[in-house]
Design a protein around this motif. Structure first.
Motif, short mmCIF file in Angstrom:
data_model
loop_
_atom_site.label_atom_id
_atom_site.label_comp_id
_atom_site.label_asym_id
_atom_site.label_seq_id
_atom_site.Cartn_x
_atom_site.Cartn_y
_atom_site.Cartn_z
N ALA A 151 33.46 46.50 51.04
CA ALA A 151 33.36 45.46 52.06
C ALA A 151 34.07 45.89 53.35
N SER A 152 35.22 46.54 53.21
CA SER A 152 35.94 47.03 54.39
C SER A 152 35.14 48.11 55.11
N LEU A 153 34.54 49.01 54.36
CA LEU A 153 33.75 50.07 54.97
C LEU A 153 32.52 49.50 55.68
N SER A 154 31.88 48.52 55.06
CA SER A 154 30.73 47.89 55.70
C SER A 154 31.15 47.15 56.97
N LEU A 155 32.27 46.47 56.92
CA LEU A 155 32.76 45.76 58.10
C LEU A 155 33.18 46.74 59.19
N PHE A 156 33.73 47.88 58.79
CA PHE A 156 34.12 48.91 59.76
C PHE A 156 32.90 49.48 60.46
N GLN A 157 31.80 49.66 59.73
CA GLN A 157 30.58 50.17 60.35
C GLN A 157 29.97 49.14 61.30
N GLN A 158 30.17 47.86 60.99
CA GLN A 158 29.67 46.83 61.89
C GLN A 158 30.55 46.65 63.12
#
Length: 633
Positions: free
Chosen positions: A486-493
């Motif tokens: 979830a953190s990685l996905s949020l970081f990409q967003q």
């Protein structure tokens, strides 16, 4: 097919035994046993012993001694009861002394709890008053991005009447506060649901909103009422944790963790190779490998074990490792476990690294040894945890290619901070080519738990059987892997979080340089920034720590002497002042260094993208006030 095969096997075995029993030699053996008299054994042994004593007396003496020793072990020593040996028992006086000491000193708690110890909390608060000096522990209750909530002794506890030397603030007290509060909430909700009358859906939602808002507004006051006497809850600015991008307190990350916890449960049931691999582990490995642009990635359950296990998996006895002196403890542990030949070069000194590489090259020529006869590695960090400095990766990669070494790079603190993909991204270098083996900690930028190693297929597959932390440690719980995803996905967003973090670092440097109290050359004691300009790990060292003491003798002669104070003690006093008086949490600790000339201790300030300019201004103001109070600037 199974039953006929078993039948044929039994038939063949029975036929073989029957054939063997009908053999002529078998009858002679059976007849000998039938005619054998067991009472002839002592007589036969006596005749044999007498003939042996006559012909070979030494042999008889040795055999008789061994036989007597065996009888002694089997018969005589069996009657001894070692539990009743008087020498192993405590006397009555010793038992009384132990009981008296136990009653006088008190029973030790299951967890460190005393306020005068430093192991029970993240911070140690030293309160100084006119009457007494004492150390108090501040326990972190919760963290919310730029702030954290802590439990500290209240100011009223400094009075002599209510001051107690053995005041206890442990986790059991804090947990009891929340358990009582939680039980009260449940009981109130249950009572409210039983007494609630039938109404419309809109009115029910409105009542729920009002009750939630009122409970939130009264929560802090209720918790304060449940706290022990002399303990209070305080909210401070957080400049002391490695949550660089604020993902550890993100609502999306918490929701993803909760959903995984409900779906998979808490544990993972074993190591990755033994029923411990779950689909979220494989998904996280695939997503990180795709993000950094490598073929594969391997997930470890702990960030430190990811670093140490990776180094020990590739470096073995007889290999050569050239290591920077400033690497942190997990890398030193992995190097020690590898048992390889180690050469240390000066921290971030590329000239010294070239000197060592040329020395090894010259030694190869003298011994007639080819460079590929020995596996050779260079081990560095992208952003050094213990100093806040950045590795000059452009120069190091050039030396690596020139002398044909493999590079093991740790990006635990540089991933997402210096650049979105770490130090390699900052210097525009490539994974798998400029750095063959790269470790990334999930406990800093991504706000999770664990670590990964990225590289090509051979690098990853080798660790699945050779990485100690992967093979023998339990795999990470599924909800921690879901939190990292979830953190990685949020970081990409939201890739601009790295830019916001760098903006905060630059703004701090600007305000720090403007402060005449902190970095003025005219100050008797000044703070000097030794970390890199882009590093969110900001280290401040004390340049001068000497103070003058004036004394007057009986003849009114004044003498002035210089008093040198331990810099670590002064920095700890500054950190304590910032926490108790200014409401800002910072860290002061000695810095680990492999060299005999270790750098002096430093005050560590950790920036986050969640911080605002107002937070940084307050930090500067509190540091100025702390230096004026502690250092008498």
């Amino acid at each position: 097919m199974l039953l006929p095969n078993v039948y044929r096997l039994g038939h063949s075995l029975g036929y073989g035994i029957q054939t063997w029993m009908k053999h002529p030699h078998m009858f002679s053996i059976v007849e000998q046993f039938e005619n054998f008299d067991i009472w002839q054994l002592p007589v036969g042994y006596k005749d044999w012993w007498w003939n042996a004593a006559t012909n070979d007396p030494i042999h008889v003496i040795v055999e008789t001694s061994l036989l007597a020793f065996v009888v002694y072990l089997l018969i005589l020593t069996r009657n001894k009861d070692y539990k009743n040996v008087e020498e192993q028992k405590l006397t009555q006086k010793e038992q009384d002394d132990l009981l008296e000491e136990w009653k006088t000193m008190g029973r030790a708690s299951l967890a460190p709890s005393s306020l005068n110890t430093t192991t029970s909390s993240l911070f140690t608060v030293k309160k100084t008053s006119s009457s007494s000096n004492r150390n108090a522990a501040a326990i972190v209750a919760s963290m919310n991005g730029r702030t954290m909530e802590i439990f500290v002794p209240s100011n009223s506890s400094e009075d002599d009447d209510c001051e107690k030397e053995n005041t206890i603030l442990n986790s059991s007290i804090i947990s009891s506060v929340f358990q009582k509060n939680k039980s009260k909430k449940k009981s109130s909700k249950k009572t409210g649901s039983n007494t609630r009358t039938i109404s419309t859906k809109a009115s029910e939602e409105e009542d729920d909103d009002k009750s939630n808002s009122s409970s939130k507004s009264n929560r802090n006051s209720k918790e304060e009422n449940l706290l022990p006497a002399g303990i209070q809850k305080q909210t401070v600015l957080n400049f002391a944790t490695n949550d660089f991008l604020g993902f550890a307190s993100s609502t999306q990350v918490k929701e993803a963790s909760l959903a995984a916890l409900k779906k998979y449960g808490c544990g993972s049931c074993g190591p990755r190779g033994f029923y411990g691999t779950i689909d979220v582990h494989l998904e996280l490995e695939a997503q990180i490998a795709q993000y950094v642009g490598t073929e594969q990635a391997i997930l470890y359950s702990d960030g430190a074990s990811a670093v140490s296990s990776t180094i020990a998996a590739f470096c073995k006895r007889g290999d050569l490792i050239i290591v920077d002196e400033g690497v942190y403890e997990p890398m030193v542990t992995g190097i020690t476990l590898s048992r390889a030949n180690v050469i240390w070069f000066k921290h971030n000194d590329m000239d010294d690294l070239r000197r060592i590489l040329e020395m090894v090259q010259q030694k190869d020529k003298q011994l007639g040894r080819a460079p590929n006869d020995q596996r050779r590695f260079i081990v560095v960090e992208g952003l050094y945890k213990n100093s806040g400095t950045v590795c000059p990766l452009d120069q190091l990669v050039a030396l690596k290619h020139e002398f044909k070494y493999r590079l093991i790079l740790d990006e635990s603190h540089s991933f997402g901070t210096l650049a979105p993909k770490g130090c390699l991204d900052l210097y525009q270098r490539r994974y798998m080519y400029d750095a063959e083996i790269v470790t990334i900690g999930l406990e800093t930028t991504l706000g999770g738990i664990g670590g990964v190693t990225v590289g090509n297929e051979e690098v990853v597959d080798h660790q699945r059987l050779s990485g100690a932390g992967y093979c023998f440690s339990a795999s990470s719980p599924p909800f921690t892997a879901s939190a990292a995803m979830a953190s990685l996905s949020l970081f990409q967003q939201e890739p601009d979080r790295t830019q916001q973090l760098q903006s905060n670092v630059i703004y701090f440097h600007q305000q720090f340089c403007k402060s005449s109290t902190l970095c003025s050359q005219e100050s008797s004691s000044q703070l000097v920034r030794t970390s890199h300009d882009q590093s969110p790990l900001i280290h401040l060292e004390l340049v001068a720590t000497s103070q003058q003491d004036t004394a007057t003798d009986s003849n009114n002669n004044t003498t002035t002497t210089d008093i040198t104070t331990d810099p670590l003690e002064l920095l700890q006093q500054i950190a304590n002042f910032c926490l108790t008086q200014g409401g800002v949490a910072v860290l002061a600790s000695p810095r680990y260094h492999r060299s005999s000339e270790a750098p002096p201790p430093a005050l560590c300030l950790i920036m986050s993208s969640c911080h605002t300019k107002e937070d940084i201004d307050k930090l500067i103001a509190v540091l100025e006030e702390a230096c004026q109070s502690v250092l008498a600037v």
